[in-house]
Design an enzyme around this catalytic site. Sequence first.
Site, PDB file in Angstrom:
ATOM      1  N   ARG A  19       0.827  -1.219   0.000  1.00  0.00           N
ATOM      2  CA  ARG A  19       0.000   0.000   0.000  1.00  0.00           C
ATOM      3  C   ARG A  19       0.855   1.261   0.000  1.00  0.00           C
ATOM      4  NH1 ARG A  19      -3.683  -0.189   4.856  1.00  0.00           N
ATOM      5  NH2 ARG A  19      -1.838  -1.209   5.668  1.00  0.00           N
ATOM      6  N   ASN A  37      -6.139  -2.503   1.813  1.00  0.00           N
ATOM      7  CA  ASN A  37      -6.104  -3.957   1.938  1.00  0.00           C
ATOM      8  C   ASN A  37      -7.533  -4.470   1.949  1.00  0.00           C
ATOM      9  OD1 ASN A  37      -3.334  -4.268   2.066  1.00  0.00           O
ATOM     10  ND2 ASN A  37      -3.256  -4.276   4.304  1.00  0.00           N
TER      11      ASN A  37
END
Length: 92
Positions: A19, A37
């Site tokens: 990320r 996520n």
Amino acid sequence: MVIARHLNISGHVQGVWYRNWTVDTARILSLVGWVRNRADGNVETWVEGSEEVVTRFITLAQEGPPAARVVQILAQEVEPQGFTGFEKRPTA
């Protein structure tokens, strides 16, 4: 012309800074959108920008950060939402 893609990225992509890598890479490329996520172990992202730059991002996302192992990226064509930046969102 601005295009948008909704991406579902699978493989070993959680717990490997994927990320953060996505946020950094998207900002460097001047893309807007978000990344988060998923509870299923995948990473989901929304990117908006020129077709050339979005395509470049997807190519780079196949590799991701060094510890990641991307198995597949499913890209869905979506309508741009006009985001003004790129952010990391909570897990969904």
